[in-house]
Design a protein around this motif. Structure first.
Motif, PDB file in Angstrom:
ATOM      1  N   PRO B 213      45.552  30.956   8.069  1.00  0.00           N
ATOM      2  CA  PRO B 213      44.383  30.511   8.853  1.00  0.00           C
ATOM      3  C   PRO B 213      43.760  31.626   9.695  1.00  0.00           C
ATOM      4  CG  PRO B 213      46.252  29.034   9.181  1.00  0.00           C
ATOM      5  CD  PRO B 213      46.759  30.190   8.403  1.00  0.00           C
ATOM      6  N   ILE B 214      44.591  32.412  10.383  1.00  0.00           N
ATOM      7  CA  ILE B 214      44.032  33.459  11.236  1.00  0.00           C
ATOM      8  C   ILE B 214      43.418  34.563  10.376  1.00  0.00           C
ATOM      9  CG2 ILE B 214      46.118  34.878  11.498  1.00  0.00           C
ATOM     10  CD1 ILE B 214      43.733  34.113  14.343  1.00  0.00           C
ATOM     11  N   MET B 215      43.984  34.754   9.171  1.00  0.00           N
ATOM     12  CA  MET B 215      43.402  35.755   8.281  1.00  0.00           C
ATOM     13  C   MET B 215      42.006  35.326   7.839  1.00  0.00           C
ATOM     14  SD  MET B 215      46.761  36.842   6.131  1.00  0.00           S
ATOM     15  CE  MET B 215      45.960  37.829   4.886  1.00  0.00           C
ATOM     16  N   ALA B 216      41.851  34.026   7.614  1.00  0.00           N
ATOM     17  CA  ALA B 216      40.518  33.535   7.248  1.00  0.00           C
ATOM     18  C   ALA B 216      39.528  33.831   8.376  1.00  0.00           C
ATOM     19  CB  ALA B 216      40.577  32.046   6.955  1.00  0.00           C
ATOM     20  N   VAL B 217      39.975  33.568   9.612  1.00  0.00           N
ATOM     21  CA  VAL B 217      39.104  33.831  10.767  1.00  0.00           C
ATOM     22  C   VAL B 217      38.733  35.310  10.827  1.00  0.00           C
ATOM     23  CG1 VAL B 217      39.070  33.933  13.278  1.00  0.00           C
ATOM     24  CG2 VAL B 217      39.976  31.919  12.128  1.00  0.00           C
ATOM     25  N   VAL B 218      39.756  36.172  10.688  1.00  0.00           N
ATOM     26  CA  VAL B 218      39.500  37.608  10.774  1.00  0.00           C
ATOM     27  C   VAL B 218      38.563  38.050   9.659  1.00  0.00           C
ATOM     28  CG1 VAL B 218      40.603  39.850  10.422  1.00  0.00           C
ATOM     29  CG2 VAL B 218      41.559  38.232  12.035  1.00  0.00           C
ATOM     30  N   PHE B 219      38.770  37.496   8.471  1.00  0.00           N
ATOM     31  CA  PHE B 219      37.902  37.883   7.359  1.00  0.00           C
ATOM     32  C   PHE B 219      36.450  37.513   7.664  1.00  0.00           C
ATOM     33  CE2 PHE B 219      35.681  37.026   3.403  1.00  0.00           C
ATOM     34  CZ  PHE B 219      35.811  38.266   2.790  1.00  0.00           C
ATOM     35  N   VAL B 220      36.242  36.281   8.151  1.00  0.00           N
ATOM     36  CA  VAL B 220      34.868  35.854   8.453  1.00  0.00           C
ATOM     37  C   VAL B 220      34.261  36.743   9.529  1.00  0.00           C
ATOM     38  CG1 VAL B 220      33.460  33.994   9.377  1.00  0.00           C
ATOM     39  CG2 VAL B 220      35.219  33.492   7.707  1.00  0.00           C
ATOM     40  N   LEU B 221      35.049  37.024  10.574  1.00  0.00           N
ATOM     41  CA  LEU B 221      34.530  37.870  11.662  1.00  0.00           C
ATOM     42  C   LEU B 221      34.186  39.264  11.159  1.00  0.00           C
ATOM     43  CD1 LEU B 221      36.729  37.074  14.782  1.00  0.00           C
ATOM     44  CD2 LEU B 221      34.318  36.621  14.444  1.00  0.00           C
ATOM     45  N   ALA B 222      35.094  39.841  10.367  1.00  0.00           N
ATOM     46  CA  ALA B 222      34.853  41.196   9.858  1.00  0.00           C
ATOM     47  C   ALA B 222      33.634  41.192   8.948  1.00  0.00           C
ATOM     48  CB  ALA B 222      36.082  41.689   9.104  1.00  0.00           C
ATOM     49  N   PHE B 223      33.565  40.203   8.082  1.00  0.00           N
ATOM     50  CA  PHE B 223      32.452  40.085   7.143  1.00  0.00           C
ATOM     51  C   PHE B 223      31.124  40.019   7.892  1.00  0.00           C
ATOM     52  CE2 PHE B 223      29.635  37.407   4.545  1.00  0.00           C
ATOM     53  CZ  PHE B 223      29.592  38.173   3.400  1.00  0.00           C
ATOM     54  N   ILE B 224      31.067  39.135   8.902  1.00  0.00           N
ATOM     55  CA  ILE B 224      29.824  39.011   9.676  1.00  0.00           C
ATOM     56  C   ILE B 224      29.488  40.326  10.366  1.00  0.00           C
ATOM     57  CG2 ILE B 224      28.794  37.875  11.695  1.00  0.00           C
ATOM     58  CD1 ILE B 224      30.184  35.321  10.819  1.00  0.00           C
ATOM     59  N   GLY B 225      30.523  40.984  10.870  1.00  0.00           N
ATOM     60  CA  GLY B 225      30.298  42.270  11.525  1.00  0.00           C
ATOM     61  C   GLY B 225      29.684  43.286  10.574  1.00  0.00           C
ATOM     62  N   PHE B 226      30.190  43.344   9.355  1.00  0.00           N
ATOM     63  CA  PHE B 226      29.682  44.327   8.393  1.00  0.00           C
ATOM     64  C   PHE B 226      28.275  43.966   7.942  1.00  0.00           C
ATOM     65  CE2 PHE B 226      34.368  44.829   7.223  1.00  0.00           C
ATOM     66  CZ  PHE B 226      34.539  45.746   8.236  1.00  0.00           C
ATOM     67  N   ILE B 227      28.015  42.666   7.756  1.00  0.00           N
ATOM     68  CA  ILE B 227      26.669  42.244   7.347  1.00  0.00           C
ATOM     69  C   ILE B 227      25.671  42.660   8.425  1.00  0.00           C
ATOM     70  CG2 ILE B 227      25.195  40.223   6.981  1.00  0.00           C
ATOM     71  CD1 ILE B 227      26.932  40.358   4.689  1.00  0.00           C
ATOM     72  N   ASN B 228      26.090  42.561   9.687  1.00  0.00           N
ATOM     73  CA  ASN B 228      25.189  42.829  10.804  1.00  0.00           C
ATOM     74  C   ASN B 228      25.016  44.306  11.109  1.00  0.00           C
ATOM     75  OD1 ASN B 228      24.134  40.396  11.705  1.00  0.00           O
ATOM     76  ND2 ASN B 228      26.063  39.855  12.683  1.00  0.00           N
ATOM     77  N   ASP B 229      25.869  45.157  10.523  1.00  0.00           N
ATOM     78  CA  ASP B 229      25.810  46.564  10.907  1.00  0.00           C
ATOM     79  C   ASP B 229      24.490  47.183  10.500  1.00  0.00           C
ATOM     80  OD1 ASP B 229      26.793  49.305  11.536  1.00  0.00           O
ATOM     81  OD2 ASP B 229      26.392  49.490   9.398  1.00  0.00           O
ATOM     82  N   TYR B 230      23.851  47.819  11.442  1.00  0.00           N
ATOM     83  CA  TYR B 230      22.645  48.561  11.113  1.00  0.00           C
ATOM     84  C   TYR B 230      22.843  50.081  11.195  1.00  0.00           C
ATOM     85  CZ  TYR B 230      18.046  50.585  11.386  1.00  0.00           C
ATOM     86  OH  TYR B 230      16.969  51.386  11.166  1.00  0.00           O
ATOM     87  N   PRO B 231      23.397  50.599  12.310  1.00  0.00           N
ATOM     88  CA  PRO B 231      23.385  52.055  12.504  1.00  0.00           C
ATOM     89  C   PRO B 231      24.056  52.843  11.379  1.00  0.00           C
ATOM     90  CG  PRO B 231      24.089  50.944  14.490  1.00  0.00           C
ATOM     91  CD  PRO B 231      24.027  49.904  13.433  1.00  0.00           C
ATOM     92  N   ILE B 232      25.283  52.462  11.020  1.00  0.00           N
ATOM     93  CA  ILE B 232      26.019  53.264  10.045  1.00  0.00           C
ATOM     94  C   ILE B 232      25.334  53.189   8.682  1.00  0.00           C
ATOM     95  CG2 ILE B 232      28.245  53.623   8.948  1.00  0.00           C
ATOM     96  CD1 ILE B 232      29.483  52.262  11.385  1.00  0.00           C
ATOM     97  N   ALA B 233      24.976  51.963   8.283  1.00  0.00           N
ATOM     98  CA  ALA B 233      24.334  51.802   6.978  1.00  0.00           C
ATOM     99  C   ALA B 233      23.017  52.567   6.934  1.00  0.00           C
ATOM    100  CB  ALA B 233      24.113  50.325   6.693  1.00  0.00           C
ATOM    101  N   SER B 234      22.288  52.584   8.034  1.00  0.00           N
ATOM    102  CA  SER B 234      20.988  53.252   8.002  1.00  0.00           C
ATOM    103  C   SER B 234      21.145  54.770   7.932  1.00  0.00           C
ATOM    104  CB  SER B 234      20.158  52.873   9.226  1.00  0.00           C
ATOM    105  OG  SER B 234      20.596  53.584  10.352  1.00  0.00           O
ATOM    106  N   VAL B 235      22.252  55.279   8.441  1.00  0.00           N
ATOM    107  CA  VAL B 235      22.466  56.721   8.375  1.00  0.00           C
ATOM    108  C   VAL B 235      22.944  57.139   6.984  1.00  0.00           C
ATOM    109  CG1 VAL B 235      24.026  58.538   9.173  1.00  0.00           C
ATOM    110  CG2 VAL B 235      22.843  57.116  10.813  1.00  0.00           C
TER     111      VAL B 235
END
Lengths: 507, 296
Positions: B213-235
């Motif tokens: 269960p906690i792994m599912a939470v971490v996966f969702v959080l990490a996934f959302i974080g990566f989807i939201n990333d702008y600075p690194i992807a833009s560089v």
């Protein structure tokens, strides 16, 4: 817990084989990086290979095996780039000094001027798998050439070949033609100088010894390893330059030049104000909503809760861009409404104060749900008895909140507030997508905006203008780094204290 | 608080609901506007909340099809939104799984295995976690620029490079999972050890199943974080076809080409899946957030 360590490990041989293979692969990678002129990365991979072999090869480090991947990832992907950034801060790395010394020399010596007198048209004849170059003006035909790699071929007098390739076909071969050097019978070297011509090319610079180049006109250029440029005796610099270590020059520039110091200082102050205001606003709004939602007589709590965290659920880059559109001066909805109500059209993007207000408003919208969620959790931990006792004594609800509830939830909240502050301190996404730091601060020598925070300022210095000033950006990063370090340490201490208080024992 | 007079109570209830409703109207306003804009004609926002001449043009374009206007004029999609979305999902899932693997095993060892210098390592991790990767953008650019000369796979404009950098986002998640492992009764792994299980076996057969269960939470959080990333992807990402949603979406609202309507449709299309996942997972996310964040 500790019983496990002395148990015999089954089948060590296959494991050692795998460890050996992986280490060998890493070592090979390190060596090829080194031989390709990347000694730094080679050294890192070498270090990784050594640690891997030691940790996984020896029984003594059994426990460390589990931590190895995490620690390696953190060191390589966080610690190393941070250290590398700081090092860049001490160099002149920029769009003018982009290359290494050897590459600079290669670029300079490969430049040449075409000798107009020798220019003559050419045609390509195919000769089985290979090609021959035909120069009709001088009646010379080359030996067969493959036109796939750098090559030199001799020319000799001959009759015109029967079939010549169409110009269109010949143009397709231009990449190979560019690598070709032809030698005329009298020893002149000629090269392809355009779609239609071959000519002898005189190199503009010739390397005479390690640190000297001679220009076509006879001027001697000396490598200046302090500045990273080749210079004439008069001090004229010839671009491109290369990267050199320039010590504290970037920092001196930041602190000495009024055009840099002024805006940097103002951005520094605004960064703190922005992060502080954002946290304060998010915390107040979030806490207020949490308190209301926690009230026992309120119905539809779960509906309210789901709707209220919606801003947190939508990907932030979408929300920020939506607000960028809504706040648009000419056809944004917000100005349409304000104009209908009050008859004014605020210039959200060109007025400094309004732009800053907008940034904080949008950030509050984005950030309050997180605080609300946390506050709902912490509020539940406040004992109901205390509040009841205070209420019985005749304290008003407001009084109860400020004297009983708030003091109890602030301590566990504190580390999270500091973390939120640190997050907003570097909230590049918001600034960059919403305002790009604009409007610009007038009278600066580097791009700097009124809504720029330190992180977005650095980003623009490095990536967003013609003269990419990586070195200066690196220097500013070091300054941010020190501030963030101080904040993290504060958070660390706050976290420790909170943990201590909760467990009721000193650490 | 216990003695509430009925009259006061009613006034208070009206006030509370009134406040929440007004607040909700403010919160929902941007969403409603974007929804409305996505159905409006043209790329400007003139018009009422309910579009007068609703059109599916922006939606057809967002799905990557050509749209034929009533006049016979054919409009092509301005940007490849679906490709961006696929890039974002691909990178998010791969990086998320990578982070999950590293974070789970590190959290287990920090929580359960005795290692010399563990306390110091944990402190170091906590301090490092506060440093955002945005601080190292210049170096990240320089590093991958240099590595690109060795192999384009690790160079600029490569998804592999982006995923590698995202793996550094493990620190926060190590804490979240560690908090969870810390709350597991030590009797459990002692029992496993007495039965002869190695630490690895204990992890694989006892802790891993418990941590789902906690792994599912971490996966969702990490996934959302990566989807939201702008600075690194833009560089790191340059070409249009390799962009992620966060980098690409910005192109719609260029000062010189302001595609407000097309942006609205594309934004809803790409934001909706993530929002739905988040809302479904929110209860667990909240628990994971406050558990992981507070435990020191």
């Amino acid at each position: 817990m500790s019983v496990t360590h002395d148990l015999p490990k089954p089948r060590p041989l296959p494991r050692l084989l795998v460890v050996g293979l992986v280490s060998a692969a890493l070592l090979w990678g390190a060596f090829s990086l080194y031989s390709m002129g990347q000694p730094l990365f080679g050294a890192i991979l070498l270090g990784l290979a050594t640690c891997f072999a030691v940790v996984f090869g020896s029984e003594r480090f059994y426990g460390s095996r589990f931590i190895f991947p995490g620690i390696a990832a953190v060191l390589i992907f966080i610690a190393f780039p941070v250290i590398y950034t700081i090092w860049i801060g001490f160099t002149n790395f920029s769009s003018f000094n982009l290359l290494t010394y050897e590459r600079t020399i290669e670029v300079l010596t490969s430049r040449g001027t075409v000798d107009q007198a020798t220019e003559q048209p050419f045609a390509v004849a195919s000769d089985g798998e290979a090609y021959r170059i035909w120069l009709p003006d001088s009646g010379l035909l080359s030996d067969p050439v493959s036109l796939t790699a750098e090559e030199t071929a001799a020319l000799s007098p001959a009759a015109a070949p029967a079939t010549l390739l169409e110009r269109r076909e010949a143009i397709k071969l231009r990449e190979g033609l560019g690598l070709l050097t032809l030698e005329t019978p009298d020893g002149q070297m000629i090269r392809n100088t355009g779609l239609r011509s071959f000519a002898s090319v005189v190199p503009e610079y010739v390397r005479t010894d390690t640190d000297h180049l001679t220009r076509k006109d006879g001027t001697v250029l000396t490598a200046n390893h302090e500045k990273g440029f080749f210079e004439t005796e008069a001090g004229e610099q010839v671009p491109p330059g290369w990267r050199v270590n320039i010590g504290f020059d970037n920092f001196k520039r930041i602190f000495a030049s009024e055009g840099i110091r002024g805006p940097t200082l103002s951005i520094f102050v605004w960064t703190f104000a922005f992060a502080g205001l954002s946290v304060l606003a998010c915390f107040s709004v979030g806490l207020l909503l949490a308190v209301i939602l926690q009230w026992e007589h309120l119905r539809f709590k779960s509906v309210y809760r789901v709707l209220l965290i919606l801003p947190y659920a939508v990907p932030s880059f979408i929300s920020i861009l939506v607000f960028k559109g809504l706040f648009n001066q000419n056809f944004g909805e917000i100005n349409l409404i304000i104009e209908a109500l009050f008859g004014i059209r605020p210039n959200w993007f060109t007025d400094a104060t309004l732009a800053r207000t907008m940034v904080v408003i949008v950030n509050t919208w984005l950030g309050y749900p997180y605080m609300m969620l946390l506050a709902m959790g912490f509020l539940q931990a406040v004992p109901e008895d205390h509040k009841k006792a205070a209420a019985l004594e005749g304290a008003s609800a407001l009084r109860v909140f400020f004297t009983i509830t708030l003091p109890q939830i602030i301590p566990p909240f504190l580390p999270l507030l500091i973390a939120a502050f640190a997050f907003n301190f570097n909230n590049l996404v918001l600034i960059f997508l919403l305002t790009r730091g604009l409007p610009d601060i007038p009278g600066t020598v580097i791009p700097a905006g009124q809504t720029d925070i330190l992180a977005s300022f650095t980003y623009r210095l490095a990536f967003d203008n013609a003269g990419q000033q990586f070195g200066l950006a690196g220097a500013i990063t070091l300054i941010i780094f020190l501030v963030v370090a101080a904040i993290s340490y504060a958070n660390f201490v706050a976290m420790r204290r909170a943990a201590q208080r909760r467990s009721g024992r000193p650490v | 608080m216990i003695v509430e007079r009925p009259r006061d109570l009613r006034t208070k209830k009206i006030l509370a609901h009134g406040f929440l409703l007004i607040f909700l109207v403010l919160i929902m306003f941007p969403f409603m506007m974007v929804l409305s804009i996505s159905f409006r004609e043209g790329n400007f926002s003139v018009g009422s909340l309910i579009p007068e001449n609703p059109t599916l043009e922006h939606w057809v374009l967002a799905f990557g099809f050509d749209y034929t206007r009533p006049g016979g004029e054919v409009v092509s999609p301005p940007y490849p939104v679906l490709i961006w979305m696929w890039n974002s999902i691909k990178i998010g899932v791969i990086a998320g799984l990578g982070v999950l693997a590293i974070a789970t095993i590190s959290a287990y060892s920090f929580s359960r295995i005795r290692i010399r210098g563990k306390a110091a390592m944990l402190d170091g991790l906590f301090l490092i976690q506060m440093f955002p990767t945005t601080l190292a953008l210049v170096a990240i650019f320089a590093i991958f620029d240099a590595l690109g000369e060795v192999t384009p796979l690790l160079g600029l404009d490569s998804h592999v490079a982006l995923i590698l950098i995202y793996l550094s986002g493990v620190t926060l998640h190590i804490w979240t999972i560690k908090g969870y492992f810390d709350s597991i009764d030590p009797a459990l792994d002692n029992a496993a050890a007495i039965d002869g299980a190695t630490p690895w076996q204990t992890f694989r057969f006892v802790f891993l199943p418990l941590a789902v269960p906690i792994m599912a939470v971490v996966f969702v959080l990490a996934f959302i974080g990566f989807i939201n990333d702008y600075p690194i992807a833009s560089v790191l990402i340059r070409s249009e076809n390799k962009m992620t949603l966060a980098v690409g979406a910005r192109l719609y609202l260029n000062e010189f080409r302001y595609l407000w309507g097309d942006f609205a449709a594309a934004a809803i299309l790409s934001g909706l899946p993530i929002t739905v996942v988040f809302l479904i997972a929110q209860r667990y996310l909240v628990k994971g957030l406050s558990d992981g964040a507070v435990k020191g």
